[in-house]
Design a protein around this motif. Structure first.
Motif, PDB file in Angstrom:
ATOM      1  N   GLY A 161     -33.144 -58.782  64.095  1.00  0.00           N
ATOM      2  CA  GLY A 161     -33.866 -57.825  64.931  1.00  0.00           C
ATOM      3  C   GLY A 161     -32.963 -56.746  65.506  1.00  0.00           C
ATOM      4  O   GLY A 161     -31.734 -56.862  65.520  1.00  0.00           O
ATOM      5  N   GLY A 162     -33.583 -55.703  65.995  1.00  0.00           N
ATOM      6  CA  GLY A 162     -32.858 -54.521  66.431  1.00  0.00           C
ATOM      7  C   GLY A 162     -32.295 -54.569  67.828  1.00  0.00           C
ATOM      8  O   GLY A 162     -31.624 -53.621  68.263  1.00  0.00           O
ATOM      9  N   SER A 163     -32.535 -55.638  68.573  1.00  0.00           N
ATOM     10  CA  SER A 163     -32.074 -55.687  69.966  1.00  0.00           C
ATOM     11  C   SER A 163     -30.617 -56.139  70.100  1.00  0.00           C
ATOM     12  O   SER A 163     -30.077 -56.167  71.204  1.00  0.00           O
ATOM     13  N   HIS A 164     -30.002 -56.471  68.973  1.00  0.00           N
ATOM     14  CA  HIS A 164     -28.618 -56.902  69.001  1.00  0.00           C
ATOM     15  C   HIS A 164     -27.686 -55.755  68.609  1.00  0.00           C
ATOM     16  O   HIS A 164     -28.126 -54.628  68.391  1.00  0.00           O
ATOM     17  N   PHE A 165     -26.412 -56.048  68.511  1.00  0.00           N
ATOM     18  CA  PHE A 165     -25.367 -55.029  68.330  1.00  0.00           C
ATOM     19  C   PHE A 165     -24.749 -55.211  66.940  1.00  0.00           C
ATOM     20  O   PHE A 165     -24.295 -56.306  66.603  1.00  0.00           O
ATOM     21  N   TYR A 166     -24.734 -54.144  66.142  1.00  0.00           N
ATOM     22  CA  TYR A 166     -24.233 -54.226  64.772  1.00  0.00           C
ATOM     23  C   TYR A 166     -23.194 -53.126  64.545  1.00  0.00           C
ATOM     24  O   TYR A 166     -23.475 -51.953  64.782  1.00  0.00           O
ATOM     25  N   ARG A 167     -22.015 -53.525  64.083  1.00  0.00           N
ATOM     26  CA  ARG A 167     -20.983 -52.543  63.776  1.00  0.00           C
ATOM     27  C   ARG A 167     -20.153 -53.007  62.586  1.00  0.00           C
ATOM     28  O   ARG A 167     -19.812 -54.190  62.477  1.00  0.00           O
ATOM     29  N   ARG A 168     -19.795 -52.050  61.746  1.00  0.00           N
ATOM     30  CA  ARG A 168     -18.820 -52.349  60.698  1.00  0.00           C
ATOM     31  C   ARG A 168     -17.466 -52.560  61.369  1.00  0.00           C
ATOM     32  O   ARG A 168     -17.082 -51.810  62.274  1.00  0.00           O
ATOM     33  N   LEU A 169     -16.728 -53.578  60.943  1.00  0.00           N
ATOM     34  CA  LEU A 169     -15.426 -53.855  61.535  1.00  0.00           C
ATOM     35  C   LEU A 169     -14.485 -54.470  60.507  1.00  0.00           C
ATOM     36  O   LEU A 169     -14.791 -55.489  59.901  1.00  0.00           O
ATOM     37  N   ASP A 170     -13.348 -53.827  60.338  1.00  0.00           N
ATOM     38  CA  ASP A 170     -12.235 -54.381  59.572  1.00  0.00           C
ATOM     39  C   ASP A 170     -11.309 -55.029  60.587  1.00  0.00           C
ATOM     40  O   ASP A 170     -10.635 -54.341  61.363  1.00  0.00           O
ATOM     41  N   VAL A 171     -11.257 -56.364  60.602  1.00  0.00           N
ATOM     42  CA  VAL A 171     -10.520 -57.074  61.653  1.00  0.00           C
ATOM     43  C   VAL A 171      -9.015 -56.855  61.583  1.00  0.00           C
ATOM     44  O   VAL A 171      -8.299 -57.182  62.522  1.00  0.00           O
ATOM     45  N   THR A 172      -8.528 -56.298  60.488  1.00  0.00           N
ATOM     46  CA  THR A 172      -7.089 -56.054  60.371  1.00  0.00           C
ATOM     47  C   THR A 172      -6.676 -54.731  61.014  1.00  0.00           C
ATOM     48  O   THR A 172      -5.483 -54.438  61.088  1.00  0.00           O
ATOM     49  N   GLN A 173      -7.651 -53.950  61.479  1.00  0.00           N
ATOM     50  CA  GLN A 173      -7.366 -52.640  62.069  1.00  0.00           C
ATOM     51  C   GLN A 173      -7.465 -52.729  63.589  1.00  0.00           C
ATOM     52  O   GLN A 173      -8.554 -52.820  64.157  1.00  0.00           O
ATOM     53  N   SER A 174      -6.328 -52.715  64.253  1.00  0.00           N
ATOM     54  CA  SER A 174      -6.257 -52.950  65.691  1.00  0.00           C
ATOM     55  C   SER A 174      -7.099 -51.968  66.503  1.00  0.00           C
ATOM     56  O   SER A 174      -7.873 -52.375  67.372  1.00  0.00           O
ATOM     57  N   ASP A 175      -6.949 -50.683  66.250  1.00  0.00           N
ATOM     58  CA  ASP A 175      -7.682 -49.677  67.019  1.00  0.00           C
ATOM     59  C   ASP A 175      -9.187 -49.832  66.852  1.00  0.00           C
ATOM     60  O   ASP A 175      -9.959 -49.679  67.807  1.00  0.00           O
ATOM     61  N   GLU A 176      -9.594 -50.135  65.636  1.00  0.00           N
ATOM     62  CA  GLU A 176     -11.023 -50.309  65.333  1.00  0.00           C
ATOM     63  C   GLU A 176     -11.574 -51.533  66.065  1.00  0.00           C
ATOM     64  O   GLU A 176     -12.650 -51.485  66.671  1.00  0.00           O
ATOM     65  N   PHE A 177     -10.837 -52.621  66.043  1.00  0.00           N
ATOM     66  CA  PHE A 177     -11.249 -53.845  66.720  1.00  0.00           C
ATOM     67  C   PHE A 177     -11.375 -53.596  68.226  1.00  0.00           C
ATOM     68  O   PHE A 177     -12.359 -53.970  68.867  1.00  0.00           O
ATOM     69  N   ALA A 178     -10.385 -52.933  68.786  1.00  0.00           N
ATOM     70  CA  ALA A 178     -10.395 -52.650  70.227  1.00  0.00           C
ATOM     71  C   ALA A 178     -11.596 -51.794  70.610  1.00  0.00           C
ATOM     72  O   ALA A 178     -12.254 -52.046  71.637  1.00  0.00           O
ATOM     73  N   ALA A 179     -11.914 -50.803  69.806  1.00  0.00           N
ATOM     74  CA  ALA A 179     -13.007 -49.889  70.111  1.00  0.00           C
ATOM     75  C   ALA A 179     -14.361 -50.588  70.068  1.00  0.00           C
ATOM     76  O   ALA A 179     -15.219 -50.367  70.935  1.00  0.00           O
ATOM     77  N   VAL A 180     -14.574 -51.440  69.065  1.00  0.00           N
ATOM     78  CA  VAL A 180     -15.861 -52.122  68.928  1.00  0.00           C
ATOM     79  C   VAL A 180     -16.051 -53.148  70.054  1.00  0.00           C
ATOM     80  O   VAL A 180     -17.140 -53.271  70.623  1.00  0.00           O
ATOM     81  N   LEU A 181     -14.993 -53.870  70.399  1.00  0.00           N
ATOM     82  CA  LEU A 181     -15.067 -54.800  71.531  1.00  0.00           C
ATOM     83  C   LEU A 181     -15.412 -54.067  72.827  1.00  0.00           C
ATOM     84  O   LEU A 181     -16.262 -54.514  73.605  1.00  0.00           O
ATOM     85  N   SER A 182     -14.754 -52.953  73.052  1.00  0.00           N
ATOM     86  CA  SER A 182     -14.970 -52.173  74.263  1.00  0.00           C
ATOM     87  C   SER A 182     -16.402 -51.668  74.348  1.00  0.00           C
ATOM     88  O   SER A 182     -17.041 -51.724  75.407  1.00  0.00           O
ATOM     89  N   GLU A 183     -16.920 -51.189  73.226  1.00  0.00           N
ATOM     90  CA  GLU A 183     -18.287 -50.671  73.190  1.00  0.00           C
ATOM     91  C   GLU A 183     -19.294 -51.770  73.520  1.00  0.00           C
ATOM     92  O   GLU A 183     -20.223 -51.559  74.309  1.00  0.00           O
TER      93      GLU A 183
END
Length: 257
Positions: free
Chosen positions: A49-71
């Protein structure tokens, strides 16, 4: 602002990650479903369902991981209740038949991905009333498994990392543990057959692992949660008392070497 308990899951697009996302959503959690495959996330969203949070994430990319967690945390008052470091990959074959690139990718995803996630998630876990970090380990961390040397070694790393942070983060009230399944019927295993898999067999479903993750979050005791059927459990219980040479011979025989 979301008032539901929250769980952030890596590798949530299919297999254990998707099963865990669906289960925790049914328990009233708001789920952050992340995966490197946007296609798999789209398929999961149709079920979840649409009420949850969905993001593409490459766990090996530190900046990307930090940004998605923060969001995700910003939508929950700055807190994340559960981090499930589930993303992982495996290649089963003779060591020299697997490219070095693939070996290094196993280390990057299975070990480095958890290290990055833990580092960036800590501030948000500290803001939770009952925080937990669950790391995906494996029973291959009990003895190095031939034909999956890099995978097995990565899980030894996860096991040690989990043990250390279970002690360190206790001062913050953060419960840290890992789940250690035997072979599980997942899309990853569909592409990773070998003698060791055929010898041991695949007797677990993704739901078996999910049930253990839920039990760990509720129980908040123990460091390593094994997931297996009774026969392999019994065999491991016996072999732990055998001489090292005998244990080696058993692994050698099971793996066809």
């Amino acid at each position: 602002m979301n008032n539901k308990p929250t769980i952030f899951i890596t590798g949530a697009g299919k297999g254990i990650g998707a099963e865990t996302a669906l289960f925790f959503a049914k328990q009233g959690y708001r789920v952050a479903a992340t995966d490197i495959s946007e296609t798999d996330l789209v398929m999961l969203k149709k079920k979840l369902g649409g009420s949850h949070f969905y993001r593409r994430l490459d766990v090996t990319q530190s900046d990307e991981f930090a940004a998605v967690l923060s969001e995700f945390a910003s939508e929950s008052g700055g807190a994340i209740d559960v981090l499930f470091n589930n993303a992982g990959i495996a290649f089963i074959d003779d060591f020299e038949k697997v490219t070095l690139e693939k070996h290094l990718s196993v280390t990057d995803v299975n070990a480095k991905g958890i290290q990055i996630g833990a580092f960036h998630a800590l501030p948000y876990l500290k803001e939770s009333a009952e925080p937990a970090m669950i790391n995906m380990c494996s029973l291959s961390s009990e003895y190095g498994v031939p034909s999956e040397a890099s995978y097995s070694a990565s899980k030894f790393w996860v096991k040690g990392f989990t043990e250390a942070l279970n002690i360190e983060w206790d001062r913050y009230g953060i419960y840290v543990c890992d789940v250690m399944p035997n072979f599980v019927a997942t899309p990853m295993m569909d592409a990773a057959h070998g003698n060791i898999v055929d010898s041991v067999g695949i007797h677990l479903k993704a739901s078996d692992v999910t049930a253990t993750v839920w039990k760990a979050v509720q129980n908040r005791r123990g460091v390593h949660w094994e997931v297996d059927t009774w026969r392999p459990r019994l065999m491991r219980a016996v072999t732990k008392f055998l001489p090292q040479r005998t244990r080696r011979a058993i692994i050698k025989n099971l793996s066809g070497y």
